[in-house]
Each structure stands twice: as C-alpha cells, then as structure tokens.
Design a protein around this motif. Structure first.
Motif, short mmCIF file in Angstrom:
data_model
loop_
_atom_site.label_atom_id
_atom_site.label_comp_id
_atom_site.label_asym_id
_atom_site.label_seq_id
_atom_site.Cartn_x
_atom_site.Cartn_y
_atom_site.Cartn_z
N VAL A 268 -55.86 30.28 52.63
CA VAL A 268 -55.13 29.73 53.78
C VAL A 268 -53.80 29.17 53.28
CG1 VAL A 268 -55.14 28.04 55.64
CG2 VAL A 268 -57.27 29.16 54.96
N THR A 269 -52.75 29.43 54.02
CA THR A 269 -51.44 28.85 53.72
C THR A 269 -51.09 27.83 54.80
OG1 THR A 269 -50.66 30.87 52.62
CG2 THR A 269 -49.00 29.30 53.36
N LEU A 270 -50.96 26.57 54.41
CA LEU A 270 -50.49 25.54 55.33
C LEU A 270 -48.98 25.68 55.48
CD1 LEU A 270 -52.50 22.50 53.91
CD2 LEU A 270 -53.15 24.02 55.78
N ASP A 271 -48.47 25.35 56.66
CA ASP A 271 -47.05 25.60 56.91
C ASP A 271 -46.36 24.36 57.45
OD1 ASP A 271 -44.58 26.61 57.42
OD2 ASP A 271 -45.22 28.19 58.79
N GLY A 272 -45.63 23.67 56.59
CA GLY A 272 -44.85 22.51 57.00
C GLY A 272 -43.37 22.81 57.06
N SER A 273 -43.01 24.10 57.09
CA SER A 273 -41.60 24.49 56.99
C SER A 273 -40.79 24.12 58.23
CB SER A 273 -41.50 26.00 56.75
OG SER A 273 -42.10 26.73 57.82
N ALA A 305 -43.71 22.95 50.68
CA ALA A 305 -43.70 23.07 52.14
C ALA A 305 -44.87 23.91 52.63
CB ALA A 305 -42.39 23.68 52.61
N MET A 306 -45.33 24.88 51.81
CA MET A 306 -46.38 25.79 52.25
C MET A 306 -47.44 25.94 51.14
SD MET A 306 -43.97 28.66 54.13
CE MET A 306 -45.37 29.60 54.78
N PRO A 307 -48.24 24.92 50.91
CA PRO A 307 -49.30 25.03 49.88
C PRO A 307 -50.45 25.89 50.37
CG PRO A 307 -49.48 22.94 51.02
CD PRO A 307 -48.25 23.60 51.57
N ARG A 308 -51.29 26.32 49.41
CA ARG A 308 -52.42 27.20 49.72
C ARG A 308 -53.73 26.58 49.24
NH1 ARG A 308 -48.86 29.67 46.81
NH2 ARG A 308 -50.31 29.94 45.08
N PHE A 309 -54.82 27.00 49.89
CA PHE A 309 -56.16 26.64 49.42
C PHE A 309 -57.13 27.68 49.95
CE2 PHE A 309 -56.63 25.14 53.67
CZ PHE A 309 -57.99 25.05 53.93
N THR A 310 -58.33 27.71 49.37
CA THR A 310 -59.36 28.65 49.81
C THR A 310 -60.59 27.87 50.23
OG1 THR A 310 -58.55 30.38 48.32
CG2 THR A 310 -60.79 30.62 49.17
N PRO A 311 -60.96 27.89 51.51
CA PRO A 311 -62.16 27.17 51.96
C PRO A 311 -63.42 27.95 51.63
CG PRO A 311 -61.14 28.27 53.82
CD PRO A 311 -60.25 28.54 52.64
N ASN A 312 -64.44 27.24 51.17
CA ASN A 312 -65.71 27.89 50.81
C ASN A 312 -66.87 27.50 51.72
OD1 ASN A 312 -64.74 29.20 48.33
ND2 ASN A 312 -64.47 27.12 47.58
N LEU A 313 -66.59 26.66 52.72
CA LEU A 313 -67.63 26.22 53.65
C LEU A 313 -67.14 26.43 55.08
CD1 LEU A 313 -68.65 22.85 51.93
CD2 LEU A 313 -69.86 25.04 51.78
N VAL A 314 -68.08 26.60 55.98
CA VAL A 314 -67.76 26.73 57.40
C VAL A 314 -67.58 25.34 58.00
CG1 VAL A 314 -68.66 27.48 59.64
CG2 VAL A 314 -68.98 28.93 57.62
N GLY A 315 -66.55 25.17 58.82
CA GLY A 315 -66.30 23.88 59.46
C GLY A 315 -64.82 23.61 59.57
N ASP A 316 -64.46 22.39 59.96
CA ASP A 316 -63.07 22.00 60.16
C ASP A 316 -62.51 21.31 58.91
OD1 ASP A 316 -63.09 23.02 62.69
OD2 ASP A 316 -63.42 21.10 63.69
#
Length: 583
Positions: A268-273, A305-316
C-alpha cells in the motif's frame, strides 16, 4: 633515592667520638630499612598494574528480548476511564523501551491507541475487550502480552464529552476551549475538567472546571487538551488539538489521502502529496502509525510524502499525517486503509483482475526482463488454475483440438492425471483450446499482473521470500512444484500457499504457460503504456512462469521463456483468459 651521610669525625679512640659514630650507624640502618619498604611497595604496585593490564577482556554483551507486561485482567464499570498500563514492562539489558498497543478485532468498540507506556481511554460500550502490548528494545521485540478487560454495564448512561473541533490561529489570538456540546442522556448535571495533555509551551487556563474557558499560550506550537466530563457516576473524555502559529504565519495543511480498500498482503502507498502550505513554504512530512488489527507496522519512510507498507492482517489500519513548515505544524489528518481477504471476483473458475497499472519487469532478473516499466492493463478474467488434461481431452473428442504429444511425462490420456495440467501442447493447440472454450491466451502483461499483483515489485507470487528458506522454516508449506520436487506435474491447485495476490494458483511452478506474445528481448524498451500485445513479428513465442524442473531463479513472476511455437514438451502447458465477464 640518594642516601648521603656526612661523617664529621672518625674514630679517634675517645668515648665521645665512639658514641657519635654509633649513633650515625643506627641512623644509616633506619634509613636503609625505610628504603627497602618503599622499594617493596613500589614493586607490588607495578605487579598489580601488570596483572590488571593483562586481564582478559570483559565478555561481549548478550542481548535478551524485552518483556511486555500489561498487568492483571480486570473488570471496570461502564463509564469509567480505563488505564492501559504497560509501565511494568522491562528490558534486562536496561535498553529504552518502545511501546506498541493494539486491540482485538471483536472489541465492542475501537480506539486510536498511542505509543506511550500508559494510555487512558473511556469505553462507552459494555462487553469484553482485548488489548495487546508489544515492546521493543534495541531492535528486539517482546512476546505480545494480552490484557482482558470486562466493561460491566449499569443503569446509568454515561455522559458524552465533546471537546470541539481542532483549529489553528496565530499567537495573540483568543484561544477558547468549548465543551458545551457535551451531553448526558439521563439529564444529569455535568462536571467538567480541562487538562493540557501535550504542550509546546506553557499554557494558562482561566478556569479548568468550566464548560467553556480560555487559555493563553506563552509561545507558538502544538497543544492537545483533554476534556473529562462526569455525571457523578461515570466519566467520558474527548480531546481537541490546537496549533498556535507564529505571528503572521499560516500553518500548513495536512492531507493524508483517500481511504483505500486493498487485499491482504498487497503493498500500500499512502499519499500525502496533496498537503500544502498557503504561503508556499517548503513542508516536511511526519506519518504516525495508528491503530491496526494487531501487527507491528513499519513504513518505508515516515518522513516521505508517499511511504509504503504491506499489511499482513485483515482489518482497518489507521495512519495520521502532520506536515510542518519552518515555524509551525499542521493539524493531524488521518486516513483509514481497509484490508480485506480478497479484492477480486471469482466466476466459472476464473478470477477478475481489475484495471490498473503495475510495474512490469525486473532489473535483477534474467535476460529480457528489463527495463522495469509501468504498464496499464484493462480489466480481464483469467483461469484460476491451469487447463487440465481432462478438460483438454473433451476438446480433442469434439474435434476442435489436436492430440497433444504422448511421449513420457505427458499427461494426456492418463486417467490418474486427469486433474494435472495438460502439457506437451504446442502454441496452436493452446490457442485452439482457448478459442473453443470462448476464451483466449493471456498477454504477457496480463499474466505478469496476475502473478505480481497491482502495487509492488515482488519476486514470487507470494512475495519476496526465498521458497527454499520458507520450506526449511515450515515443512508443511505448499508454495510451488519446482526443482524436481515431485519429478512430475502435480494436480492443479495443490500448492495453495503459493497463490498470487489475486488468488490464482500455480504461477511459479508445475508447468510454464503459453501467452499470446511473440518474443523479443528488447521489447520492454519500446512497449506501449497501455495493454501491450507484444512484438508484431518474430519466430519465437513467450512462455511465462516456472515448471516442475525449474530452479528458483527461473520461477519468478518476471522470468520470460522463449519457446519455438511447435514445442511440445512436458514442462509446458497453459491457461486461458477473456476480456468480458464469463457466463
């Protein structure tokens, strides 16, 4: 030391001279004795110093895991402030601790949890709650410690605290705290308490017990106030953030981006641009990891501005963003990433791959895999497993397909291999079957997007992890049929742990698969941006994926195999695709 004794007289035979000589001899003996004692002491000091210098070095420190401690499980009354206290956690190496709180998916309500040792929250719903604490020290994580809280209901309805909207004003303005929107469903009278939780400078409250009050900051910065309201039986809290800017400076505005819904395991890429500063000043970014389903989340760069992460669990997954200019910071903006089990539709044995772009190719792969380039692919559907020998046999019986090769290791005609992939089929046979089934062969770009997923540069369908190492860690893991593991093909879908982010099976092993493209090692340099169809000419065709004899580096999502179109070999099969929705 120099010993000097002056003899004023010598023995002359008279008694006085003898007495004087005797006295001086006794003095010489005393001085000599004192000298010996000093030399002996100096010798011992030198010896001890040499021993100390020759002592073996202290043993290297052996770091130990920290220990998380949430305290005892307990029951509290509804409306009571709950204190999550992890201050009993420890690290036997005395390294500083970092705290990570998370909460159970089935809690009656959720909270935004911070990273402090002690956190206060106010449950407004009765029921069982689960909280989990993990602490980190010197890069080592503790085992998670769980805390079970039962919030007991009562006849009293707790009040609701409303601390007002966050805002920003320049220093010298009138700064108000307004809790007048707080309420109590039972009509009970309320008591108010305002407290500064975080403050960049000294603050003075006019009346901390008033529903509405005013405060004066001594300087600019960020301020967080907590409002606690009580009806005499229960309490409830709310917080308000206020940014005090320097005179004449407008604070920047943080925009954490839109909510996203993604599949578990996808990057996932978060976008604060879209964040901005009204005066055009340069801004810096500070992302904050908030609540999530219960894992340690590490962003690629929390100041990007646009960091990334990979979620491994279902949820918010909740993230906050604060941006700063040279003199002030913005209010916190948040974004929620919803992670679900699947983001695709399945129908008639096919998987829908949604439209979108992805990065195709690899700079670290084999010949023909570079350069990495962006490709936009329209929505299409693809078989969830390879075409089986039994399915192909129907096409042969109906006269729409030619009989494939029947040399050793070919599956056609072997009843015990009806659910294995059809192999020993040339390009014309694969094309004919897909046409007979109302489908087509996938393009190279469609095949790689299916294997890779939409948003990352993973090496294998399941991620970047080496399959050999994963198998050593978990012998029951079923990732792929490769490296002569079975010596032959396996039933389609057998290796379920190795499916792609879209839930498609056997893209790394079993048999490599025909795609519709011709082969050209330089095609990626001139490939069109949208829906590439491959070179317009060329003798050889492309087959994608690994096979049951392939080594690890030939089983990646980016590997391109060049094959003569009339090739009928046991390691080559296919699956079909279609553009429209299957019936």
């Amino acid at each position: 030391m120099t010993l000097a004794v002056a003899f004023d007289s010598i023995y002359t035979g008279d008694r006085c001279s003898c007495a004087m000589l005797s006295l001086k001899l006794r003095m010489i003996r005393a001085i000599h004795s004192q000298l010996r004692r000093r030399l002996l002491a100096a010798s011992w000091a030198i010896t001890l110093t040499m021993l100390a210098c020759s002592s073996p070095p202290a043993p290297q420190r052996t770091d130990t895991d920290p220990v998380a401690d949430t305290g005892a499980d307990r029951t509290i009354a509804l409306g009571t402030t709950l204190v999550l206290d992890g201050s009993g956690s420890r690290d036997d190496d005395d390294d500083p601790l970092n705290y990570r709180w998370s909460q159970g998916q089935d809690n009656p309500e959720s909270f935004v949890l911070g990273s402090e040792a002690v956190i206060e929250i106010a449950p407004a719903t009765a029921g069982p709650y689960l909280f989990v604490l993990t602490v980190t020290a010197n890069g080592r994580n503790s085992e998670p410690d769980t805390l079970r809280i039962t919030v007991a209901g009562s006849d009293n309805t707790p009040p609701v605290a409303v601390a007002g909207l966050d805002y920003a004003l320049p220093i010298g303005s009138n700064f108000f705290l307004d809790g007048t929107s707080s309420s109590d469903a039972d009509g009970d009278s309320l008591q108010f308490l305002w407290e500064p939780v975080e403050a960049s400078a000294m603050v003075t409250l006019v009346d901390s017990s008033a529903a509405q009050t005013r405060f004066t900051p001594s300087g600019s910065g960020s301020f967080l106030f907590r409002l606690t309201v009580s009806d005499g039986q229960s309490t409830h809290t709310d917080e308000v953030a206020i940014v005090v800017t320097g005179a004449g400076n407008q604070p920047p505005v943080a925009e954490a981006g839109d909510q996203q819904t993604v599949g578990v395991g996808l990057e996932v890429t978060l976008d604060g641009s879209a964040s901005s500063d009204l005066e055009g000043d340069p801004i810096t970014y500070r992302w904050i990891v908030g609540n999530n389903p219960g894992e340690v989340v590490t962003l690629s760069d929390s100041t990007d501005a646009m960091p990334r992460f990979t979620p491994n669990l279902v949820g918010d997954y909740v993230f906050g963003l604060i941006v700063e200019d040279a003199t002030s910071e913005s209010l916190l903006d948040t974004v929620v990433i919803e992670v679900v089990d699947q983001v695709y539709s399945a129908r008639s044995g096919m998987i829908e791959i949604p439209a979108g772009s992805f990065l195709m190719g690899s700079e670290a792969g084999l010949a023909g895999e570079s350069p990495v380039h962006v490709v936009n692919v329209s929505t299409f559907w693809i078989d969830s497993v390879e075409v089986t020998a039994a399915e192909y046999a129907v096409c042969v019986r109906e006269g729409a397909c030619d009989t494939p090769g029947e040399q050793p290791d070919c599956n056609f005609g072997l009843t015990e291999r009806d659910d294995h992939p059809i192999n020993c089929v040339d390009f014309a046979g694969a094309t004919a079957f897909c046409g007979w089934a109302g489908k087509r062969l996938p393009t190279e770009a469609e095949w790689e997007k299916t294997a890779r997923g939409p948003n990352d540069q993973r090496r294998f369908p399941w991620g970047d992890e080496d399959p050999t190492l994963l198998a050593m860690q978990d012998p029951d893991l079923r990732l792929l049929n490769y490296n002569n593991l079975l010596g032959a093909t396996a039933s389609v879908g057998t290796f379920g742990d190795g499916k792609s982010p879209f839930g498609v099976h056997d893209l790394a092993g079993n048999v490599m698969e025909w795609v519709s493209d011709r082969y050209n090692p330089d095609y990626y340099a001139v490939s069109p941006l949208s829906d590439p169809q491959g070179p317009s000419s060329g003798e050889q065709r492309v087959a994608r994926g690994g096979h049951y004899l392939a080594i690890r580096d030939a089983a990646t999502v980016s590997v391109r195999n060049r094959v003569q179109p009339d090739g009928r070999v046991p390691v080559l099969g296919f699956r079909c695709a279609r553009t429209d929705t299957p019936p």
